[in-house]
Design an enzyme around this catalytic site. Structure first.
Site, short mmCIF file in Angstrom:
data_model
loop_
_atom_site.label_atom_id
_atom_site.label_comp_id
_atom_site.label_asym_id
_atom_site.label_seq_id
_atom_site.Cartn_x
_atom_site.Cartn_y
_atom_site.Cartn_z
N LYS A 174 0.88 -1.18 0.00
CA LYS A 174 0.00 0.00 0.00
C LYS A 174 0.91 1.22 0.00
CE LYS A 174 -1.75 2.98 2.16
NZ LYS A 174 -1.52 4.43 1.86
N GLU A 248 9.73 2.63 10.86
CA GLU A 248 10.77 3.63 10.58
C GLU A 248 10.06 4.98 10.54
OE1 GLU A 248 14.06 4.47 10.88
OE2 GLU A 248 14.04 2.37 10.24
N CYS A 282 13.54 11.61 6.24
CA CYS A 282 13.58 11.36 7.68
C CYS A 282 15.00 11.55 8.20
CB CYS A 282 12.99 10.01 8.03
SG CYS A 282 13.67 8.68 7.10
N GLU A 383 9.57 17.33 14.45
CA GLU A 383 9.92 17.15 13.04
C GLU A 383 9.04 18.06 12.18
OE1 GLU A 383 9.05 13.30 11.15
OE2 GLU A 383 11.07 13.40 10.29
C1 UN1 Z 1 14.08 8.42 4.23
O1 UN1 Z 1 14.11 9.65 4.28
O2 UN1 Z 1 13.04 7.80 4.61
O3 UN1 Z 1 19.99 8.33 3.84
C2 UN1 Z 1 15.14 7.58 3.67
C3 UN1 Z 1 19.22 8.92 3.09
C4 UN1 Z 1 18.54 8.15 1.99
C5 UN1 Z 1 17.32 7.47 2.50
C6 UN1 Z 1 16.37 8.33 3.26
N1 UN1 Z 1 19.48 7.21 1.44
O4 UN1 Z 1 18.98 10.11 3.21
#
Ligand code: UN1
Length: 494
Positions: A174, A248, A282, A383
């Site tokens: 999804k 995550e 993230c 965030e």
């Molecule tokens: C994300 O933002 O969920 O390390 C992953 C990084 C990328 C992956 C980010 N290779 O910024």
């Protein structure tokens, strides 16, 4: 405007309730990519029934053969890299350079999975009894539910789907409502590579589809990347239903710049970390912790360069910062400007929507620098997921470590310094899943474990070798060939 479909039970099918949502280009909302299925529990139930059949077939396929399918997936991603990158930029806004990198991360993940098909190591260890064999090996689990975000529309799904498949599981996916087109393109590639159709199911939609997937009793494993709030409710359901879950979630990643740092290097790093992907990673740098001796000078360097970053549609070659994903996301960043001021921080640059020709119809926001930020302020703790960077002044490394660690998240961090002792202290003392020395907080590589501590995750890792533990069940086998009863822990020799 084209209508896209779900992929369920080996066929592209419309949603059972006949409802659709529109997917638009965040750089120009007049550009509608298509209508996508608004799915619900019925669609998920059909997908789960089909996935059971897919699993029966795929789990018996030898792992090296499963790996060959993933090798072909990698080859197809290489071939289609440019077309995919363009479709992704159109759909979610980040610049082409970055969507190409996003596809490359998928390619790397596919080739890693391919070779893992010839490893998937178990362990053979000595038994404590004579003439007895003791070993462990991996078994597939069943149907895996994958729920993915918009910001890495290809890479993050591949982090989950490819290892799940390599381990012999069936997948129901999804994707985020913001990037359904990329998802459809990736499923087409999986099928073209020869994956048996019932092994992958694509169910488009929003919260209802996601909830139905998490709650379905046949889906024993869930992998989710997204917000901490959604992760908490998924966690509650999975806890109640005893499901295996990988989460995550958020980050509030800091870059620490000490007095002895190479400031030009740190400048390139912070601009890329904070404003790359329009701050929507993230792993994005959202706090800049600067030692007092270089604070004023470095903040001026950052402001001067950030002001020059070119906002625009990601498909245009000169663009450095694309739009935010949608209106609510821009509203959120805008709200934090008010929050920052209300708490006594100042807005040194930015703080407003993107203005000017070519920016009228997209969700653009100017790179923004909050200065005079104190530990504990909301812009220092929460965030924002946009192009906003909070600057905090500290007296030394001890204070920098304390500030870095005093947030609920723990994904990534960075230290800029020429002092090797400071570098090793940072590696050891920063409470994050990833720490970079003299490199920004973004840019994790596909063959190393990825994940964070505290509220960022729930202890699992994606990427590299670690993720294969999540998608397989460890089974232990003992073979006693002594021809007599040997009682463990009782018939001992010592
Ligand atoms: C994300 O933002 O969920 O390390 C992953 C990084 C990328 C992956 C980010 N290779 O910024």
């Amino acid at each position: 405007m084209p209508d896209f479909k779900n992929f369920i039970a080996g066929a592209w099918v419309p949603p059972s309730a006949g409802a659709y949502f529109e997917n638009t280009n965040p750089a120009d909302t007049r550009d509608v990519i298509g209508r996508f299925p608004q799915s619900g529990p019925e669609d998920v139930a059909r997908a789960a029934a089909s996935a059971r059949k897919g699993f029966a077939l795929w789990s018996r396929t030898p792992a090296p053969v499963r790996g060959q399918v993933l090798q072909r997936v990698g080859d197809l991603l290489v071939k289609k890299k440019e077309d995919l990158a363009r479709a992704m930029t159109r759909e979610m806004g980040k610049v082409l350079l970055e969507t190409r990198g996003d596809v490359q991360e998928g390619i790397d993940t596919a080739y890693y999975a391919h070779t893992e098909g010839r490893r998937l190591f178990g362990r053979t260890v000595p038994s404590e009894l004579r003439n007895k064999w003791a070993m462990s090996f991996r078994r597939p689990i069943g149907t895996v539910g994958v729920i993915t975000p918009f910001n890495f529309p290809l890479a993050v799904p591949t982090w989950k789907i490819f290892p799940a498949l390599l381990c012999g599981n069936a997948v129901i996916w999804k994707p985020s409502e913001d990037v359904p087109h990329t998802a459809s393109l990736l499923v087409e590639i999986l099928l073209e590579a020869g994956l048996p159709p019932e092994v992958i199911q694509l169910v488009h939609g929003g919260g209802d589809a996601g909830k139905a997937l998490v709650e379905h009793p046949d889906v024993g494993v869930i992998s989710f990347t997204g917000s901490t709030d959604t992760g908490a409710s998924i966690g509650a359901t999975c806890g109640r239903m005893h499901k295996r879950l990988s989460l995550e979630m958020g980050g509030k990643n800091a870059m620490i710049v000490l007095d002895d740092a190479d400031l030009d290097l740190a400048l390139d790093g912070v601009l890329w970390g904070a404003f790359g992907t329009t701050g929507q990673r993230c792993t994005a740098t959202s706090r800049l912790i600067v030692q007092a001796g270089v604070h004023d000078r470095f903040v001026k360097m950052v402001a001067d360069r950030a002001l020059k970053l070119r906002l625009g549609p990601g498909l245009e070659a000169q663009t450095e910062v694309g739009p935010l994903i949608h209106e609510a996301s821009r509203d959120k960043v805008e709200a934090y400007v008010g929050i920052a001021k209300g708490e006594g921080a100042s807005v040194l640059i930015g703080g407003a929507r993107g203005q000017g020709a070519g920016l009228e119809r997209g969700w653009f926001f100017q790179p923004t620098l909050f200065v005079g930020v104190k530990p504990g302020m909301r812009v220092e703790q929460e965030e924002i997921f946009g192009p906003a960077l909070s600057v905090i002044k500290v007296k030394d490394l001890d204070e920098a470590v304390a500030v870095n660690n005093d947030v609920k998240y723990g994904l990534s961090s960075a230290l800029y310094s020429r002092d090797v002792n400071a570098a090793f202290r940072a590696l050891n003392e920063l409470d994050n899943g990833i720490t970079y020395v003299n490199a920004p907080t973004i840019g994790a590589e596909a063959h190393l474990p990825f994940g964070g501590v505290k509220q960022t995750g729930n202890g699992h890792r994606e990427g590299g070798w670690a993720v294969y533990d999540f998608y397989s069940e460890i089974k232990v086998g003992y073979v006693d060939y002594s021809g007599k009863l040997q009682r463990a822990q009782i018939d001992t020799e010592i």
